[in-house]
Scaffold this motif. Structure first.
Motif, PDB file in Angstrom:
ATOM      1  N   VAL A 194      10.569  -5.962  34.888  1.00 28.74           N
ATOM      2  CA  VAL A 194      10.501  -7.364  34.489  1.00 28.74           C
ATOM      3  C   VAL A 194      10.225  -7.409  32.994  1.00 28.74           C
ATOM      4  O   VAL A 194       9.546  -6.533  32.445  1.00 28.74           O
ATOM      5  N   ASP A 195      10.763  -8.420  32.350  1.00 28.48           N
ATOM      6  CA  ASP A 195      10.523  -8.562  30.918  1.00 28.48           C
ATOM      7  C   ASP A 195       9.285  -9.425  30.689  1.00 28.48           C
ATOM      8  O   ASP A 195       8.640  -9.901  31.632  1.00 28.48           O
ATOM      9  N   ASP A 196       8.966  -9.628  29.418  1.00 27.91           N
ATOM     10  CA  ASP A 196       7.750 -10.367  29.075  1.00 27.91           C
ATOM     11  C   ASP A 196       7.812 -11.810  29.552  1.00 27.91           C
ATOM     12  O   ASP A 196       6.797 -12.378  29.993  1.00 27.91           O
ATOM     13  N   ALA A 197       8.974 -12.431  29.459  1.00 29.19           N
ATOM     14  CA  ALA A 197       9.100 -13.827  29.871  1.00 29.19           C
ATOM     15  C   ALA A 197       8.840 -13.989  31.359  1.00 29.19           C
ATOM     16  O   ALA A 197       8.151 -14.925  31.803  1.00 29.19           O
ATOM     17  N   GLU A 198       9.395 -13.057  32.164  1.00 26.97           N
ATOM     18  CA  GLU A 198       9.184 -13.140  33.608  1.00 26.97           C
ATOM     19  C   GLU A 198       7.715 -12.880  33.972  1.00 26.97           C
ATOM     20  O   GLU A 198       7.158 -13.539  34.858  1.00 26.97           O
ATOM     21  N   LEU A 258       3.422  -9.165  42.650  1.00 24.95           N
ATOM     22  CA  LEU A 258       4.315  -8.124  42.151  1.00 24.95           C
ATOM     23  C   LEU A 258       3.888  -6.764  42.690  1.00 24.95           C
ATOM     24  O   LEU A 258       2.723  -6.545  43.022  1.00 24.95           O
ATOM     25  N   THR A 259       4.816  -5.844  42.757  1.00 29.08           N
ATOM     26  CA  THR A 259       4.513  -4.513  43.286  1.00 29.08           C
ATOM     27  C   THR A 259       3.747  -3.691  42.255  1.00 29.08           C
ATOM     28  O   THR A 259       3.744  -3.998  41.050  1.00 29.08           O
ATOM     29  N   VAL A 260       3.118  -2.630  42.758  1.00 30.24           N
ATOM     30  CA  VAL A 260       2.357  -1.746  41.872  1.00 30.24           C
ATOM     31  C   VAL A 260       3.271  -1.092  40.846  1.00 30.24           C
ATOM     32  O   VAL A 260       2.928  -0.941  39.668  1.00 30.24           O
ATOM     33  N   ALA A 261       4.488  -0.707  41.277  1.00 33.70           N
ATOM     34  CA  ALA A 261       5.415  -0.047  40.360  1.00 33.70           C
ATOM     35  C   ALA A 261       5.815  -0.976  39.218  1.00 33.70           C
ATOM     36  O   ALA A 261       5.906  -0.559  38.056  1.00 33.70           O
ATOM     37  N   VAL A 262       6.053  -2.243  39.520  1.00 30.99           N
ATOM     38  CA  VAL A 262       6.424  -3.205  38.482  1.00 30.99           C
ATOM     39  C   VAL A 262       5.272  -3.401  37.502  1.00 30.99           C
ATOM     40  O   VAL A 262       5.455  -3.409  36.283  1.00 30.99           O
ATOM     41  N   LEU A 263       4.047  -3.582  38.041  1.00 28.74           N
ATOM     42  CA  LEU A 263       2.883  -3.772  37.178  1.00 28.74           C
ATOM     43  C   LEU A 263       2.642  -2.554  36.298  1.00 28.74           C
ATOM     44  O   LEU A 263       2.378  -2.682  35.093  1.00 28.74           O
ATOM     45  N   ARG A 264       2.774  -1.344  36.892  1.00 25.53           N
ATOM     46  CA  ARG A 264       2.514  -0.127  36.129  1.00 25.53           C
ATOM     47  C   ARG A 264       3.552   0.052  35.028  1.00 25.53           C
ATOM     48  O   ARG A 264       3.229   0.415  33.894  1.00 25.53           O
ATOM     49  N   GLY A 265       4.810  -0.220  35.358  1.00 22.92           N
ATOM     50  CA  GLY A 265       5.862  -0.072  34.357  1.00 22.92           C
ATOM     51  C   GLY A 265       5.701  -1.042  33.195  1.00 22.92           C
ATOM     52  O   GLY A 265       5.907  -0.683  32.033  1.00 22.92           O
ATOM     53  N   TRP A 266       5.312  -2.292  33.501  1.00 21.41           N
ATOM     54  CA  TRP A 266       5.145  -3.275  32.426  1.00 21.41           C
ATOM     55  C   TRP A 266       3.961  -2.915  31.535  1.00 21.41           C
ATOM     56  O   TRP A 266       4.040  -3.037  30.307  1.00 21.41           O
ATOM     57  N   LEU A 267       2.849  -2.453  32.149  1.00 21.24           N
ATOM     58  CA  LEU A 267       1.679  -2.075  31.362  1.00 21.24           C
ATOM     59  C   LEU A 267       1.974  -0.879  30.471  1.00 21.24           C
ATOM     60  O   LEU A 267       1.589  -0.856  29.293  1.00 21.24           O
ATOM     61  N   GLY A 269       4.804  -0.020  29.326  1.00 17.60           N
ATOM     62  CA  GLY A 269       5.700  -0.474  28.276  1.00 17.60           C
ATOM     63  C   GLY A 269       4.962  -1.143  27.132  1.00 17.60           C
ATOM     64  O   GLY A 269       5.448  -1.183  25.997  1.00 17.60           O
ATOM     65  N   LYS A 270       3.786  -1.685  27.413  1.00 14.58           N
ATOM     66  CA  LYS A 270       2.955  -2.308  26.391  1.00 14.58           C
ATOM     67  C   LYS A 270       1.963  -1.332  25.760  1.00 14.58           C
ATOM     68  O   LYS A 270       1.124  -1.719  24.944  1.00 14.58           O
ATOM     69  N   GLY A 271       2.057  -0.036  26.175  1.00 15.92           N
ATOM     70  CA  GLY A 271       1.123   0.943  25.644  1.00 15.92           C
ATOM     71  C   GLY A 271      -0.248   0.873  26.268  1.00 15.92           C
ATOM     72  O   GLY A 271      -1.214   1.373  25.688  1.00 15.92           O
ATOM     73  N   MET A 272      -0.366   0.242  27.446  1.00 13.58           N
ATOM     74  CA  MET A 272      -1.649   0.095  28.119  1.00 13.58           C
ATOM     75  C   MET A 272      -1.745   1.086  29.273  1.00 13.58           C
ATOM     76  O   MET A 272      -0.741   1.674  29.709  1.00 13.58           O
ATOM     77  N   ASP A 273      -2.944   1.253  29.785  1.00 15.04           N
ATOM     78  CA  ASP A 273      -3.200   2.196  30.876  1.00 15.04           C
ATOM     79  C   ASP A 273      -2.578   1.657  32.161  1.00 15.04           C
ATOM     80  O   ASP A 273      -2.862   0.534  32.590  1.00 15.04           O
ATOM     81  N   GLY A 274      -1.719   2.456  32.798  1.00 18.26           N
ATOM     82  CA  GLY A 274      -1.065   2.045  34.032  1.00 18.26           C
ATOM     83  C   GLY A 274      -1.649   2.694  35.265  1.00 18.26           C
ATOM     84  O   GLY A 274      -1.072   2.580  36.355  1.00 18.26           O
ATOM     85  N   ARG A 275      -2.787   3.372  35.134  1.00 19.85           N
ATOM     86  CA  ARG A 275      -3.418   4.023  36.285  1.00 19.85           C
ATOM     87  C   ARG A 275      -4.375   3.072  36.976  1.00 19.85           C
ATOM     88  O   ARG A 275      -4.845   2.110  36.385  1.00 19.85           O
ATOM     89  N   GLY A 276      -4.670   3.391  38.245  1.00 21.57           N
ATOM     90  CA  GLY A 276      -5.642   2.599  38.989  1.00 21.57           C
ATOM     91  C   GLY A 276      -5.033   1.875  40.172  1.00 21.57           C
ATOM     92  O   GLY A 276      -3.825   1.960  40.453  1.00 21.57           O
ATOM     93  N   GLU A 300      -6.885  -3.527  39.808  1.00 20.52           N
ATOM     94  CA  GLU A 300      -7.180  -3.209  38.412  1.00 20.52           C
ATOM     95  C   GLU A 300      -5.980  -3.500  37.522  1.00 20.52           C
ATOM     96  O   GLU A 300      -6.131  -3.984  36.387  1.00 20.52           O
ATOM     97  N   LEU A 301      -4.765  -3.199  38.012  1.00 17.98           N
ATOM     98  CA  LEU A 301      -3.560  -3.488  37.227  1.00 17.98           C
ATOM     99  C   LEU A 301      -3.381  -4.984  37.020  1.00 17.98           C
ATOM    100  O   LEU A 301      -3.026  -5.439  35.931  1.00 17.98           O
ATOM    101  N   VAL A 302      -3.649  -5.764  38.071  1.00 17.66           N
ATOM    102  CA  VAL A 302      -3.528  -7.224  37.960  1.00 17.66           C
ATOM    103  C   VAL A 302      -4.531  -7.754  36.932  1.00 17.66           C
ATOM    104  O   VAL A 302      -4.205  -8.630  36.114  1.00 17.66           O
ATOM    105  N   ASP A 303      -5.756  -7.220  36.941  1.00 18.03           N
ATOM    106  CA  ASP A 303      -6.766  -7.659  35.975  1.00 18.03           C
ATOM    107  C   ASP A 303      -6.338  -7.351  34.545  1.00 18.03           C
ATOM    108  O   ASP A 303      -6.569  -8.153  33.626  1.00 18.03           O
ATOM    109  N   ARG A 304      -5.704  -6.197  34.321  1.00 16.75           N
ATOM    110  CA  ARG A 304      -5.254  -5.856  32.971  1.00 16.75           C
ATOM    111  C   ARG A 304      -4.141  -6.789  32.503  1.00 16.75           C
ATOM    112  O   ARG A 304      -4.106  -7.201  31.339  1.00 16.75           O
TER     113      ARG A 304
END
Length: 654
Positions: free
Chosen positions: A603-607, A620-629, A631-638, A642-646
């Motif tokens: 998903v892109d930033d707008a979505e 959203l799925t864990v894979a989508v959240l991890r990939g977007w994070l 892509g932003k240079g953020m931690d995708g583990r957890g 935790e991913l939703v909170d980030r």
């Protein structure tokens, strides 16, 4: 129409939840404090010079004025409705009113009303500060009288001040600061007259509290004169500040606590009012056997309070008044209060209740404390303390003899190491609470002064619904005894003074910083650069005390770790081989030994921003959240939460 939940309210701030104590339920008690400071040669004499950094540098009179200034600073913000005044006696000059000063007459000879008893203003605080810092102005005013001063005249002057300035205050206190323990040594008539004037003040409801200052060559002896002036009387008002006695010693060598800090310590403890949660609540020990008790909140988290909103867009600043309006969600029309009904959701439907039905649902009987039984103290676990306890003390207003029965119950519980299990309803319509009735012993400091009185504590106990599930059990590796012994040395070196935590030495840094900024703005002072935070660890002292022991512990840890690796090398090797075999077996099932790569939906930033705006990030799925994070240079583990909170934190900060 059914009233929906107000989303702007903080969690737990529901109109129907009466279990939490509301600050507005406290009785507001106004306090009037009049400092009466003696001016004589010994009170104006500074202590001898000393090389110690903690040496006393101020004379007792100067220290008392600075103490009054510090208390006035505190009151102008924390207790804006309280009154304060400063009366000097023993001065050559006399002033009680402006007319006295203009005409040259003296209504009360050698009594100088420095600051009239009133709500402190910024000008009063500045004037008191200037007097304490300006030596020339201080020297002009602080000229001791050549004649003796009548204490009866001083007390009568204080009587007139309280009568005219604070006639209806629930708490009125007179602080006498002096080092003269016998002002009328050879005058029995003057002593008797002063005692009569002191009795008049007590009849008026004024509590006299003495701050005796011992001279380096002589201890202050209250028996000479002040035992007839200062009564050991406690105000009947539960909101009134608790009196504190005990001499304030002047330092002979300059070492130890300075005179100013000693006075400030006493004043700060007096400035806090006792908070009464309930009065004359029946404590039912058995059927038909009741006594009356009062409940006090001894511990309460203090937070900065905003007294009002101020509107600054007009020609002049105005206090803004808030108005709440209920609107219908579909038509946005104003909803009257009579149209709103209470409802509870049950089975997907909203069940309506009338106000009478709501009241009956919340009524569990009259307020009381009913003892259900007794248990050993050992059965009260530490984790059962969910909320701050309530300190209860006997009252004779409803049931005569309550104090004697209360004392017997307290002594028996303490000697038998028992607690009572009680049914506790603090006030009308409050939810009932199961509480432990815990006996507390008297606590004294090193000087024999009472820190905590003996009494009973009501400790709310958790229900079954309040207990959460334990975390998953994990296998813990126990440290070797050698490592434990090394750590024991570290802990012994880092003990707190007297092996206990003293909260009076650690003020809340954020709260103190808040009030320090307000004080600087109100008094026109320079803004401080950084807060005085006493909770910051003293790293140099820690390193000096325990640095070598910590290094020894680290070396011991390395040695024990190497020993553990040698002893468990076979198990570690088997685990490693098993992991390799599992990886090889997994590779054989793939074509050409390569893994199948599943396509991850991106998903892109707008979505993602749209999902955040619609509160659908959690779908959203864990894979989508991890990939977007990532892509932003953020931690995708957890985990997913935790991913939703980030993700939500990212959009909240932008």
């Amino acid at each position: 129409m059914v009233a929906e939940d107000n989303k702007w309210k903080p969690p737990g701030d529901d109109d129907e939840d009466d279990e939490e104590v509301d600050e507005t339920a406290y009785k507001t008690a106004k306090d009037a404090v009049l400092f009466v400071i003696e001016v004589n040669p010994s009170m104006l004499t500074a202590p001898p010079p000393s090389d110690s950094k903690k040496a006393d540098t101020d004379s007792p009179t100067s220290a008392a004025l600075k103490c009054a200034y510090a208390l006035m600073q505190q009151r102008i913000i924390s207790n804006p409705n309280d009154m304060m005044g400063v009366l000097l006696y023993g001065t050559e000059k006399s002033k009680f009113t402006v007319e006295d000063e203009a005409s040259g007459t003296a209504s009360y000879p050698h009594c100088y009303l420095l600051t009239d008893l009133d709500i402190p203003s910024a000008e009063d605080v500045k004037a008191l500060k200037t007097l304490g810092e300006d030596e020339d102005e201080f020297g002009k005013l602080m000229v001791p009288a050549k004649q003796d001063v009548s204490m009866a005249n001083v007390l009568f002057c204080a009587n007139q001040i309280f009568t005219t300035k604070a006639p209806n205050f629930s708490s009125r206190r007179l602080f006498i600061v002096t080092d003269n323990d016998d002002p009328h040594a050879d005058e029995k008539a003057a002593k008797s007259s002063a005692a009569v004037r002191a009795k008049d003040l007590y009849d008026l409801g004024v509590l006299i509290e003495l701050f005796p200052i011992s001279r380096p060559d002589r201890e202050f002896d209250k028996r000479r004169f002040y035992d007839d002036i200062v009564y050991n009387q406690v105000s009947t008002d539960p909101e009134a500040p608790a009196p504190i006695s005990g001499p304030t010693k002047a330092s002979a060598t300059g070492d130890g606590m300075s005179l100013l800090n000693s006075l400030l310590s006493n004043i700060n403890s007096k400035a806090v009012a006792r908070r009464a949660l309930f009065s004359n609540l029946p404590l039912e020990i058995g059927p038909g056997f009741r006594i009356s008790v009062k409940g006090f909140i001894i511990f309460k988290r203090q937070e900065p309070k905003r007294s009002c909103y101020v509107y600054l867009a007009g020609e002049k600043a105005q206090i803004a008044t808030g108005v709440t309006t209920e609107l219908a969600s579909d038509t946005a029309r104003t909803v009257e209060k009579v149209e709103i009904k209470k409802a509870y959701k049950f089975g997907g439907e909203q069940i309506l209740f009338t106000p009478e039905e709501i009241s009956s649902l919340r009524n569990f009987g009259d307020p009381c404390i009913r003892i259900l039984g007794f248990k050993p103290m050992s059965m009260l676990p530490l984790w059962a303390n969910m909320k701050p306890p309530t300190f209860i003390y006997p009252s004779e207003e409803d049931y005569i003899g309550s104090t004697r029965v209360f004392a017997a119950l307290h002594a028996k519980l303490l000697s038998s190491q028992k607690i009572g299990i009680t049914w506790f309803i603090a006030r009308k319509n409050a939810a009932p609470v199961l509480a432990a009735l815990y006996p507390g012993p008297e606590s004294l400091d090193e000087n024999g002064l009472q820190i905590m009185p003996p009494g009973l504590w009501l400790i709310p106990l958790p229900y079954a619904d309040d207990i959460r599930q334990n975390p998953e059990m994990t296998t813990l590796i126990r440290a070797p005894e050698q490592l434990i012994d090394r750590m024991r040395l570290v802990i012994q070196q880092l003990q707190l003074p007297k092996a206990k935590y003293d909260p009076s030495k650690y003020p809340n840094p954020s709260l103190q910083w808040h009030y320090r900024i307000l004080q600087a703005m109100a008094l026109g002072e320079d803004l401080p650069e950084m807060p005085d935070d006493k909770t910051i660890p003293r790293y140099r002292q820690i390193d000096k005390r325990a640095g070598e022991y910590v290094l020894d512990w680290g070396r011991e840890l390395q040695e024990q770790h190497e020993v553990w690796l040698k002893e468990n090398s076979s198990a570690m090797g088997a685990l490693s081989i098993g992991s390799k075999r599992g990886a090889a077996a997994g590779g054989e099932g793939n074509d050409g030994g390569t893994k199948k790569k599943t396509r991850v939906e991106e998903v892109d930033d707008a979505e993602m921003k749209k999902a955040y705006a619609n509160d659908k990030v959690g779908k959203l799925t864990v894979a989508v959240l991890r990939g977007w994070l990532e892509g932003k240079g953020m931690d995708g583990r957890g985990k997913k939460g935790e991913l939703v909170d980030r993700v939500t934190g990212y959009f909240e900060s932008t």
